[in-house]
Design an enzyme around this catalytic site. Structure first.
Site, PDB file in Angstrom:
ATOM      1  N   GLU A  86       0.745  -1.449  -0.074  1.00  0.00           N
ATOM      2  CA  GLU A  86      -0.172  -0.112   0.070  1.00  0.00           C
ATOM      3  C   GLU A  86       0.687   1.436  -0.260  1.00  0.00           C
ATOM      4  O   GLU A  86       0.253   2.600  -0.766  1.00  0.00           O
ATOM      5  CB  GLU A  86      -1.289  -0.246   1.207  1.00  0.00           C
ATOM      6  N   HIS A 103     -11.246  -4.931   8.800  1.00  0.00           N
ATOM      7  CA  HIS A 103     -11.627  -4.307   7.768  1.00  0.00           C
ATOM      8  C   HIS A 103     -13.343  -3.921   7.990  1.00  0.00           C
ATOM      9  O   HIS A 103     -13.860  -4.275   7.315  1.00  0.00           O
ATOM     10  CB  HIS A 103     -12.455  -6.120   7.305  1.00  0.00           C
TER      11      HIS A 103
END
Lengths: 671, 399
Positions: A406, A475
Site C-alpha cells: 500500500e 476490515h
C-alpha cells in the site's frame, strides 16, 4: 578517473560545463553555510559538499521535461537540475522569491518548471514518487525519465523495497540513485545494513545495479548515460550506487566527530570530486589553470550576486500563509453539469457500486490520463466489482493490479499525479491504507501547498469503510474524521447511489487529492440514478428529509438508519430533518446551521468514534455560530470507542442502529 | 461632571428590584437627602435618597414603573451644571458586580429592561433559542417554568407565554413572581430544608383573656385602639420568653445565639405576600405601646413602606390565623429563629367544670420549634407556661 577516451568523447565544453556546475554547487553550499552562521537561514541546512559529482553527473543527461525527486540533502540536485542559486538561497532565507515561495526551506525545494519535483524531509517517498513519474511517462508514452536521489539511509526503508519492485515489474523509466555517503544522519551504513552492497540488491528485484565511484564525475556520467538510455528505450529502471562522502556535518551547526574521525573526513577531502576533475582537465590539457580560475571567479561572483539578491528579496505576505492548499478550481472545470440537488422521482435504479463503476468508466473514457491501481482490480474487476469490465475496455496499463504494498503504490500515485496523470488508488479496505498514511498526509496532502500551487495533486484514493458482517477490526474502520483533520485533502463519504456517482465524477475532474470512502453496507443499496452524466460538488450537503422538530446529521450507512428511525418517530409526531453532509472535507456547515435555525435541536449520528470526530467539529461550530438558535444541548450518537469486534452480538453493540437512534432523538426532543 | 444615579442594594441578597417610580421630576433641583425614587427590594419598598446634589436628569432609557432593574444599573444623572448628559452606553450590559455605591461619571450600566432579565444565580435555565425568542417577543422568562426534562425553558414555553399575553388565553392566570414572593419562597424552603422543626399543639382556656380584652373595648369606646389578641399574646410571649430564654434564640450555624433582647416578629398578610415586621424589645413595651407599634407596622407592611431594618433581627415570631377560623396549624419556622407560635381561633366551647357543663373560650396554640436548638421538654414547658399566662393574663398587665 575514468579513461581519457571517455573524457574526449564528452568533449571539452561539456567537461568544463560539468566542472562549472560542480563548482556552482560547492561555492553555493559554502556561502549558504556562512549564511547559516549569520542567521540568515531560519531552519535546517544540509549541505551537499563532497557529493557534487553525483547530481552533476546524473543531471547532465536530463532534459527539462525529465524529473528529479530528492531528499533532505537536495541543494545539489536542485542546482544541477536548473534551479538558480538565487532562488535556492532565497528559499533558505524564507523570501518570497524562493523556489518554494518561502513555504519549504532547505528540505522542501520545488521547481517543477525545471523538473525539480521536490526535496523531502521524509526518507523514502522520493523513490516512490519517481516510480510514479515513471508510470506517468509510460502512460503518456513520452521518453522522459525520472530520477530518485536518496541516501544509504533509504535503502533499508520499505519504500526502497516497494518502489524498486514496482519499477521492475512495470519496467518504469526510472534511475534510482543511491548516494552512499556511509552515514544515515549519523548512523553508519556498515552497521545498519545486513548487505553492505547497495548495488547488488538490485538483483533482488530483477533490476540492473551498478556501483560507481561517486566522486568521479566521469564514472558517474558514464553509468548515468547508459541507465538513462535504457529508461528512454523502455527497458526499465536501474539502481546506481554512488560511493561518496559528505565532508561537512549532517546539518550546519551540528557536531561532526562523535560518530566519525577528523582523519576520515580529511582523507575524503583529498578525494574531492572537483579537484579530481580539475586535475584531470589540466593533465589532459582540456584547460589550463588560468581558464579554470576564471571559471571559479565567475562562479564566485555569480553566487555572491545570488545571495545578495536573496537577502534583498521581500518577505512573503503573512496573509498568504494558507494559499495553495488546494488547486485553483477554475483550472479544473467540471466535465458534466453540476447537479447538487436530489434525483427526481421515477427513472432507473442501480446500486451504489454500479453507480461508481459507471462514473469511473465514463471518466476513463473521457480522460486517458486516468489509471487505476489496486489489488485484484485488473482482470478480476475488484473485490467489490468496483472495476468490473474495465480491464477489457482500457487494458492493463490503466487497470493495474499491484503487489500488496500500500505504501508503495500510494506513494507512486503521488508521483504520477505530480507529472500529469490521474491515478485512482483502489485500496479495497480503508484499514489497509494506514500503512501508507505517511504518503497521504506528508506528501500527497502537502505538495500542492509546498510547491505554492505549481504542482497539482489529482489523486483519487478510494476504499471501503464501515462496520458490518463480522469483518472485524482490520476490515471495519471509518477513519474519515482523521483525514478531515488535515489540510489538503477532500474527504467524500457518500450514502446513496446518486451521490456516489456525482461525487466520484467530480473527484475525477478536480485538481485535489480525494479520499472517497465507501461504506461496505451501502454498496448494494439501490437508488435512482439518471442516465445523463452529472457531477455533485464537494461541500454541498443533501437535505435527505425535511422536518421541523430536530436536525439530525448523518453520513453513509447512518443516513439509512436515521431514515428508518425517522419513519418510526413520524408516527409519534416527531418530525426529523436529516442532513447528509456527503463530504466531510469540505464540510457544508451552512446547511446544518440553516436547519438548526429552524429546528433548534441537533443530533449528530456517526458510526465513527466520537473523540475529536465529525460530531465534535459540528458541535463546536454550532456552539459558536448557532448558539442562539439552540433550544437544547447538542447531542452525539457515535460508534463505541473500541476496536471493532468480530462476534455478531459484540459487533451489533458498537454501532448505532435505528432503535438507538430513535431513542436518542426522543431524548433530545424531551430536553 | 454628571453624577450617575444607580440602583442600590437593599438588604444582603438583592440582585435586582422593581423600579416603582420617580419621586422627583426631570430637571428638579435635588439636595442631598432628597428622596429620588422608590424601589421594591426583596422585602419592602424603599424610597432611595440622594447622597449628592444636582439637577435631576432622567434619560429616555430610564426604567419605567414596574420594570425590573439590576443593582448597580444607572437610572439617571445629577447634573452639576448645564452640562450635557453623558451618552448611555450603546449596549445594555449586565452590570458589573452590583454595588450600591454610586460612581462619578457615566456608569456603564443603564437600566435593565423587563424583556432582558439578567441571569442570576438561581434564575431558571433557558435554552439559547428560547432566550433569543423571549427577547424578540418581549417575554419575561425569569418567572417562567420550563417544560424541558431538566426544567429548562424551551422555545415552546416562550411561545406559550407570549400567546397567553396576546392570543388565546391559557387555562390559568400567570402571576409573575415578585421579589417578595421569591424571598418568601426561598426562606420557606430554606427553613424547611435546614431546620428540624417540631410542632407542639395545645388548647388553652382564653376566657379571661377574652374578658380582659372586652374591658378594653368597653373602656376605649371613645375611639382609642383596642389591643388585638395578637398584641396580648406578643406581650405574654415576652414574659414567657424571659423565663425560657432558650426559646428566644437563633441558629448560628456553629453556635446557638441566645438573646437577652426580645424582638417578636408578627406575621402580616399583605396583598403581595407574607411580611414579618419586628416589634423590637417587646418585653419593655407596655401593652398599649405594643398595640400602637404593631398597628403602625402592619399598616406600613400593607403599604409596602416598611424599611428593611424593621424586618430584621427577630428572635421569636407570632402568627395568628384565628381570624380566618383556623383552629390549629403548623407554622413554618422563620429561620434562623428558634421558634414560632401559631394562634388558632378562639372558640366558645362546652367544658366540664366540676359536674357542670359551662361555656368557655378555648384557643389552640401551635408552637413550632427547631429541634436543633432546643429539645422537646423545654419547648413544652415554655408552651405550658404561656398557656398559664393566657388563662390568667390580668396580673401581667398590672405592672
Amino acid at each position: 578517473m575514468a579513461t581519457a577516451t571517455q573524457a574526449t568523447e564528452l568533449g571539452r565544453d561539456r567537461l568544463l560545463a560539468l566542472y562549472r556546475r560542480m563548482q556552482v554547487i560547492r561555492r553555493c553550499e559554502e556561502h549558504l553555510a556562512r549564511a547559516h552562521q549569520r542567521g540568515l537561514i531560519h531552519g535546517a541546512c544540509h549541505t551537499y559538499v563532497g557529493q557534487e559529482a553525483i547530481a552533476t553527473g546524473i543531471c547532465a543527461h536530463l532534459t527539462a521535461e525529465d524529473v528529479v525527486f530528492s531528499t533532505h540533502r537536495g541543494h545539489g540536485h536542485a542546482l544541477a537540475k536548473g534551479v538558480s542559486p538565487a532562488s535556492l538561497a532565497a528559499e533558505l532565507f524564507g523570501r518570497s522569491t524562493g523556489c518554494s515561495r518561502g513555504r519549504g526551506g532547505s528540505m522542501h525545494l520545488f521547481a517543477p518548471e525545471v523538473g525539480m519535483m521536490g526535496t523531502s524531509g521524509i526518507v523514502g517517498p522520493c523513490i516512490l514518487q519517481a516510480a510514479g513519474a515513471g508510470y506517468s511517462f509510460m502512460l503518456r508514452e513520452t521518453d522522459n525519465v525520472a530520477i530518485a536521489f536518496f541516501g544509504d539511509g533509504a535503502v533499508n526503508n520499505g519504500a526502497f523495497h516497494e518502489g524498486l519492485n514496482m519499477a521492475s515489474i512495470w519496467k518504469l523509466p526510472v534511475l534510482f540513485v543511491c548516494e552512499n555517503n556511509e552515514f544515515a544522519t549519523e548512523v553508519p551504513f556498515r552497521y545498519a545494513a545486513g548487505n553492505p552492497s547497495v548495488a547488488t540488491r538490485a538483483a533482488s528485484y530483477g533490476l540492473p545495479g551498478y556501483e560507481v565511484d561517486g566522486n568521479d564525475i566521469l564514472a558517474v556520467s558514464e553509468v548515468a548515460a547508459e541507465a538513462v538510455a535504457r529508461a528512454r528505450n523502455g527497458e526499465g529502471a536501474t539502481l546506481i550506487e554512488c560511493k561518496t562522502y559528505r565532508t561537512r556535518p549532517h546539518a550546519e551547526g551540528m557536531g561532526d566527530y562523535s560518530y566519525r574521525t577528523r582523519e576520515d573526513v580529511d582523507l575524503w577531502k583529498t578525494r574531492c570530486p572537483i579537484i579530481r576533475l580539475r586535475t584531470h582537465l589540466v593533465e589532459e590539457e582540456f584547460a589550463d589553470a588560468e581558464a579554470l580560475q576564471s571559471i571559479d571567479d565567475e562562479v564566485e561572483s555569480e553566487i555572491l550576486d545570488a545571495l545578495r539578491h536573496a537577502e534583498e528579496s521581500p518577505w512573503p505576505d503573512g496573509s498568504t500563509a494558507s494559499n495553495h492548499i488546494f488547486a485553483v478550481s477554475s483550472a479544473f472545470p467540471p466535465r458534466s453539469p453540476i447537479r447538487n440537488d436530489s434525483p427526481g422521482p421515477g427513472g432507473r435504479e442501480i446500486t451504489f457500486m454500479k453507480a461508481t463503476l459507471e462514473a469511473l468508466s465514463e471518466e476513463m473514457e473521457a480522460n486517458p490520463g486516468i489509471f487505476v491501481m489496486g489489488e485484484g482490480i485488473g482482470q478480476r474487476g475488484g473485490n467489490f466489482a468496483s472495476t468490473l469490465g474495465l480491464f477489457e475496455k482500457y487494458g492493463p496499463l490503466r487497470l493495474r493490479d499491484t503487489p500488496i504494498c500500500e505504501r508503495g503504490f500510494v506513494g507512486l500515485a503521488g508521483g504520477a499525479a505530480m507529472t500529469g496523470t490521474r491515478p485512482v488508488v483502489d485500496f479495497m479496505f480503508a484499514d489497509f491504507v494506514l500503512d501508507s498514511v505517511g504518503e497521504i498526509l506528508n506528501q500527497i496532502a502537502k505538495i500542492q501547498y509546498m510547491s505554492s500551487g505549481r504542482l497539482t495533486m489529482p489523486v483519487l484514493l478510494r476504499g471501503c469503510i464501515g462496520i458490518g458482517h463480522s469483518a472485524a477490526t482490520h476490515h471495519s474502520g471509518n477513519y474519515y474524521p482523521m483525514y478531515g483533520h488535515f489540510p489538503g485533502l477532500r474527504v467524500v463519504v457518500p450514502s446513496s447511489a446518486y451521490d456516489a456517482k456525482g461525487l466520484l465524477k467530480h473527484a475525477l475532474n478536480c485538481g485535489d487529492p480525494v479520499l472517497f470512502l465507501e461504506h461496505r453496507e451501502v454498496l448494494s443499496i439501490k437508488g435512482p440514478v439518471p442516465e445523463d452524466e452529472y457531477e455533485i460538488e464537494f461541500g454541498r450537503a443533501a437535505i435527505v428529509r425535511e422536518g421541523i422538530d430536530v436536525t439530525v446529521v448523518a453520513l453513509a450507512l447512518m443516513v439509512h438508519h436515521v431514515m428508518k428511525a425517522s419513519d418510526l418517530l413520524e408516527r409519534e409526531g416527531i418530525s426529523v430533518e436529516l442532513i447528509d453532509p456527503r463530504t466531510v472535507a469540505p464540510l457544508d456547515f451552512e446547511t446544518i446551521l440553516t436547519s438548526v435555525r429552524k429546528t433548534g435541536r441537533l443530533l449528530i449520528v456517526d458510526e465513527a468514534f466520537a473523540p475529536f470526530g465529525l460530531g465534535a467539529e459540528i458541535a463546536a461550530r454550532m456552539a459558536d455560530e448557532g448558539f442562539d438558535d439552540l433550544d437544547a444541548p447538542i447531542r452525539r450518537l457515535n460508534g463505541v470507542h473500541t476496536p471493532t469486534p468480530y462476534s455478531p452480538p459484540l459487533e451489533k453493540a458498537v454501532v448505532p442502529n435505528p432503535e438507538t437512534i430513535a431513542h436518542a432523538i426522543r431524548a433530545l426532543i424531551q430536553e | 461632571m454628571a453624577i450617575a444615579i444607580t440602583i442600590p442594594r437593599l438588604g444582603w441578597n438583592m440582585d435586582e428590584g422593581v423600579f416603582v417610580g420617580w419621586l422627583k421630576h426631570d430637571g428638579d433641583p435635588i439636595r442631598a437627602g432628597d428622596p429620588l425614587f422608590s424601589l421594591e427590594g426583596e422585602k419592602a419598598t424603599q424610597d432611595v435618597e440622594s447622597i449628592d446634589a444636582g439637577i435631576l436628569k432622567i434619560p429616555p432609557t430610564a426604567p419605567r414603573a414596574g420594570e425590573t432593574v439590576a443593582v448597580g444599573a444607572v437610572v439617571g444623572y445629577l447634573l452639576q451644571s448645564a452640562e450635557d448628559v453623558p451618552e448611555p452606553p450603546a449596549n445594555p450590559a449586565t452590570p458589573e458586580k452590583a454595588s450600591p455605591i454610586r460612581e462619578n461619571g457615566p456608569a456603564p450600566t443603564p437600566a435593565i429592561r423587563n424583556d432582558h432579565p439578567i441571569p442570576i444565580a438561581n434564575s431558571p435555565r433557558i435554552s439559547p433559542l428560547a432566550r433569543r425568542i423571549a427577547k424578540q417577543l418581549g417575554v419575561d422568562w425569569s418567572r417562567l417554568r420550563g417544560s424541558g426534562s431538566s426544567g429548562r425553558i424551551r422555545k415552546v414555553d416562550i411561545l406559550a407565554a407570549s400567546q397567553s399575553g396576546t392570543g388565546e388565553s391559557p387555562p390559568y392566570r400567570a402571576v409573575p413572581l415578585s421579589p417578595i414572593r421569591r424571598t418568601i419562597a426561598s426562606r420557606m424552603i430554606e427553613s424547611h430544608l435546614s431546620a428540624a422543626p417540631v410542632t407542639l399543639t395545645t388548647t388553652v382556656d382564653a376566657t379571661n383573656l377574652v374578658n380582659l380584652r372586652q374591658q378594653f373595648r368597653a373602656t376605649d369606646a371613645d375611639g382609642r385602639e383596642v389591643p388585638s389578641y395578637t398584641d396580648f399574646v406578643v406581650k405574654l410571649c415576652s414574659f414567657a420568653l424571659k423565663e425560657y430564654p432558650a426559646l428566644n434564640s437563633r441558629w448560628g450555624e456553629t453556635e446557638i445565639r441566645i438573646y437577652e433582647a426580645i424582638h417578636i416578629g408578627i406575621a402580616v398578610d399583605t396583598d403581595s405576600g407574607l411580611l414579618v415586621p419586628v416589634i423590637r424589645d417587646a418585653a419593655d413595651l407596655s401593652l398599649r405601646q405594643t398595640a400602637a407599634r404593631s398597628r403602625d407596622l402592619i399598616a406600613r407592611a400593607r403599604a409596602h413602606t416598611l424599611r428593611p431594618s424593621e424586618m430584621r433581627d427577630g428572635t421569636f415570631t407570632v402568627t395568628n390565623l384565628g381570624a380566618f377560623g383556623i383552629e390549629a396549624f403548623t407554622p413554618i419556622l422563620n429561620a434562623p429563629e428558634c421558634a414560632i407560635l401559631g394562634m388558632g381561633r378562639i372558640q366558645r366551647q362546652p367544658v366540664m367544670l366540676g359536674d357542670q357543663v359551662v361555656a368557655r373560650e378555648r384557643m389552640s396554640l401551635s408552637l413550632t420549634f427547631d429541634h436543633r436548638l432546643v429539645d422537646g421538654a423545654p419547648a413544652a414547658r415554655f408552651l405550658q407556661r404561656l398557656g398559664q399566662l393566657i388563662e390568667n393574663p390580668g396580673p401581667w398587665f398590672m405592672a
